[in-house]
Write a protein that holds these residues in place. Sequence first.
Motif, PDB file in Angstrom:
ATOM      1  N   SER A  72       0.861  -1.181   0.000  1.00  0.00           N
ATOM      2  CA  SER A  72       0.000   0.000   0.000  1.00  0.00           C
ATOM      3  C   SER A  72       0.895   1.228   0.000  1.00  0.00           C
ATOM      4  CB  SER A  72      -0.950   0.012   1.202  1.00  0.00           C
ATOM      5  OG  SER A  72      -0.218  -0.049   2.412  1.00  0.00           O
ATOM      6  N   ALA A  73       0.346   2.375  -0.410  1.00  0.00           N
ATOM      7  CA  ALA A  73       1.181   3.561  -0.572  1.00  0.00           C
ATOM      8  C   ALA A  73       0.325   4.814  -0.502  1.00  0.00           C
ATOM      9  CB  ALA A  73       1.925   3.520  -1.908  1.00  0.00           C
ATOM     10  N   VAL A  74       0.994   5.942  -0.168  1.00  0.00           N
ATOM     11  CA  VAL A  74       0.397   7.269  -0.264  1.00  0.00           C
ATOM     12  C   VAL A  74       1.423   8.180  -0.926  1.00  0.00           C
ATOM     13  CG1 VAL A  74      -1.128   7.017   1.739  1.00  0.00           C
ATOM     14  CG2 VAL A  74       1.191   7.898   2.052  1.00  0.00           C
ATOM     15  N   ALA A  75       0.947   9.128  -1.734  1.00  0.00           N
ATOM     16  CA  ALA A  75       1.831  10.053  -2.437  1.00  0.00           C
ATOM     17  C   ALA A  75       1.015  11.222  -2.943  1.00  0.00           C
ATOM     18  CB  ALA A  75       2.544   9.369  -3.601  1.00  0.00           C
ATOM     19  N   ASP A  76       1.705  12.339  -3.217  1.00  0.00           N
ATOM     20  CA  ASP A  76       1.024  13.464  -3.851  1.00  0.00           C
ATOM     21  C   ASP A  76       0.607  13.105  -5.269  1.00  0.00           C
ATOM     22  OD1 ASP A  76       1.395  14.918  -1.585  1.00  0.00           O
ATOM     23  OD2 ASP A  76       3.022  16.153  -2.356  1.00  0.00           O
ATOM     24  N   SER A  77       1.497  12.434  -6.008  1.00  0.00           N
ATOM     25  CA  SER A  77       1.187  12.046  -7.387  1.00  0.00           C
ATOM     26  C   SER A  77       1.829  10.711  -7.691  1.00  0.00           C
ATOM     27  CB  SER A  77       1.678  13.111  -8.382  1.00  0.00           C
ATOM     28  OG  SER A  77       3.085  13.251  -8.318  1.00  0.00           O
ATOM     29  N   VAL A  78       1.263  10.011  -8.665  1.00  0.00           N
ATOM     30  CA  VAL A  78       1.710   8.669  -9.029  1.00  0.00           C
ATOM     31  C   VAL A  78       1.715   8.541 -10.539  1.00  0.00           C
ATOM     32  CG1 VAL A  78       1.086   6.217  -9.021  1.00  0.00           C
ATOM     33  CG2 VAL A  78       0.971   7.537  -6.901  1.00  0.00           C
ATOM     34  N   TRP A  79       2.780   7.926 -11.070  1.00  0.00           N
ATOM     35  CA  TRP A  79       2.812   7.520 -12.472  1.00  0.00           C
ATOM     36  C   TRP A  79       2.875   6.000 -12.518  1.00  0.00           C
ATOM     37  CZ3 TRP A  79       2.062  11.011 -16.205  1.00  0.00           C
ATOM     38  CH2 TRP A  79       2.424  12.345 -15.980  1.00  0.00           C
ATOM     39  N   PHE A  80       2.148   5.421 -13.471  1.00  0.00           N
ATOM     40  CA  PHE A  80       2.199   3.967 -13.673  1.00  0.00           C
ATOM     41  C   PHE A  80       2.377   3.698 -15.153  1.00  0.00           C
ATOM     42  CE2 PHE A  80      -0.055   0.124 -15.009  1.00  0.00           C
ATOM     43  CZ  PHE A  80       0.629  -0.838 -14.285  1.00  0.00           C
ATOM     44  N   LEU A  81       3.263   2.775 -15.491  1.00  0.00           N
ATOM     45  CA  LEU A  81       3.490   2.416 -16.884  1.00  0.00           C
ATOM     46  C   LEU A  81       3.572   0.899 -16.989  1.00  0.00           C
ATOM     47  CD1 LEU A  81       5.774   4.088 -19.453  1.00  0.00           C
ATOM     48  CD2 LEU A  81       5.957   1.622 -19.119  1.00  0.00           C
ATOM     49  N   ARG A  82       2.840   0.346 -17.934  1.00  0.00           N
ATOM     50  CA  ARG A  82       2.834  -1.102 -18.157  1.00  0.00           C
ATOM     51  C   ARG A  82       3.322  -1.396 -19.571  1.00  0.00           C
ATOM     52  NH1 ARG A  82       0.508  -5.721 -16.128  1.00  0.00           N
ATOM     53  NH2 ARG A  82      -0.124  -7.308 -17.630  1.00  0.00           N
TER      54      ARG A  82
END
Length: 663
Positions: A421-431
């Motif tokens: 699990s995680a918390v962040a201001d912003s997230v990028w995901f690439l598959r």
Amino acid sequence: MCALVAAPPAEAQTRRVEILGADYTEASVDSAGTVRRLVGNVRLRQDTTLLSARQATIYEARGETALDGDVRIVSGRDTLTAEAVRYDSNTKVAAASGAVRLGDGESVLLAPVVTYDSRAEVSAFSGGGTILHRGARLTAPSGTYSSARRVADLDGPLQIEDSTGVLTAARGTYDAGGRRADVAGDVRLRRPDARLWADSVVYFRRTERARAYGHAVVERIGEGGTDAERPVAPADSSRRTFLFGERLVFDGQAETASVRGTPEEAPGAARPAPKAAPPDSLATPPGDPAPPDSLGVPSDSAAAPPVVSGVEEAPPDSLGALAPVLPPLAAPPDSASVGGVEAPPDSLAARLPPRPAPLAGGADPARDPLLVVLRADSTGRVVSTLARAPRIDAARVVAGADTLQTLAAAGGVRLWQAKLSAVADSVWFLRRPAPTAPPDSAGDSASTGGAVDRLGLFGAARPSVWASGAQLTGDSLLAVARAGALDSLRVLGTAFAGSPDSTLGRLQQIAGGQMLGRFEGGDLRLLSVWPTAQALYHRASPEGLLAGADQVSADSLDFRFRDGELRDLSGYRGVQGTSFPAASVPGGLRLPGFAFTPGGPDAGGAPTRASVLGAGWEAAWLEANGPPAAWLRPPGAPPAPPEPAPPGVTPATAAVGRGGGGP
């Protein structure tokens, strides 16, 4: 003078139907006035309106004409054909029945019954009608079509179908000039690459863009995918991606989706009616104006790629190295685009009922958008990823021979998986999809490995990840998963890791410039820290009591874990440390960059399944519409054994919380 006085007024002359020709005519006079019957090749005219039929009966006193057999009426650009027509010359309204067809040179209306007003150029149909327009087929039980405005108002369950997909709704309007559909009520859009549900939708056929309002959901199926409703088999039918939100923009041509929520409201606050679609545009490059029917939102500084602090450039396996292929993160709509604009008077969204009242238990349906990713592992068990953020953007990006799937979330992200699990201001995901071997002699190709997923977490508030009982925090975090299993986690800038000891309950601490964690089976096995690495480790006696503590520093430190516990520590270059006996262990000692939140999500701790999914409308929607387990089972895999749901959780929503795996 008498002749002038006796002449009918000019207006009456314009309403008279003139006989241009017929094979046979006869006239009779009765109490109703003069009646003329015409048979064979009947041709009539009223002003500029031409009428023809196999036979006709003219009731001169009433100003009515009954036409039967191959009836044809031409008025301006409109041409109407039918089996029978009752024509009122006073109002220039034709009541047509039997295989009615009305065309204006661009659109065609087909219906069993049509009432056509040639003055207003408006047709009302009933009994089930079809409108054909530039490759689109619109069907509805009843409605109207204005040739002058080129606008159709459709009542009852309607359907708009073209080569790109099928749009259905309870009611709506279609503007043929702009190829724009404004629909409301149980809206669904089915395409080969995606599906959309919403309370109301504005859809542009020319650009394949849709803007959805209310309880909006968009689903991406597999990596290219379809299901049984669509003609092409999916590339990966074992994967489903859902986006939930109150406002959603979908671009079929660009293969992007952006979803926004609405702010949480005070308990008991009145819920406003959904806002309609204001004049819109989809984000375009600076200096390149959006087309008139596009749906964008202006971009701002949030579109800039995140800066990874603590290193000069991103490592090769990080998202920073792939920033050129990531889509810009659009800014939230401002008051001029969506957020504060009332619905136009002619918009169906303006007539929608108010949003539902808060759900049982005080949960308000208006909140941050939700991302749900469901996939099946090799056993057929559903593995889920849940994330919430005020702004979520998804896209497919072509990079060389690969088609990458990307997601970007901003504004405060909460993410949950069974093992991470995680918390962040912003997230990028690439598959990146699994590479495919060249075709062999039989013409077949095979996957050479699993897909590679990359997840980046950024923000001034220092993002945190919880995995294997530890909390890892830094300026930026980069995770890599292979074939669905977490492989590595890199912490860049002011890196800190804290893990409570299961025996002593004391916090084991690790700090340094950056960290690299290696995982096996989703569990942390090795953690490397450099430079200026530090560690604080508490030792336990065989009786489980505090035996002392060691504080170590070095240029780099390696920590090896087994079953979630630290089993080995090694240091390299400049190793030094202090050993404290049990009686002298300092209390409250914190290493640089300390960040540890032992509480639950309400206290800023690790997000849980319940805190991310919640009990709002999304959970109810997944229960009613989410894919059954069979959709997510790889070909040939046996059904997974059922797992008991937690108390108070239905089997459908329990499936959303099962399993582990990569980001």
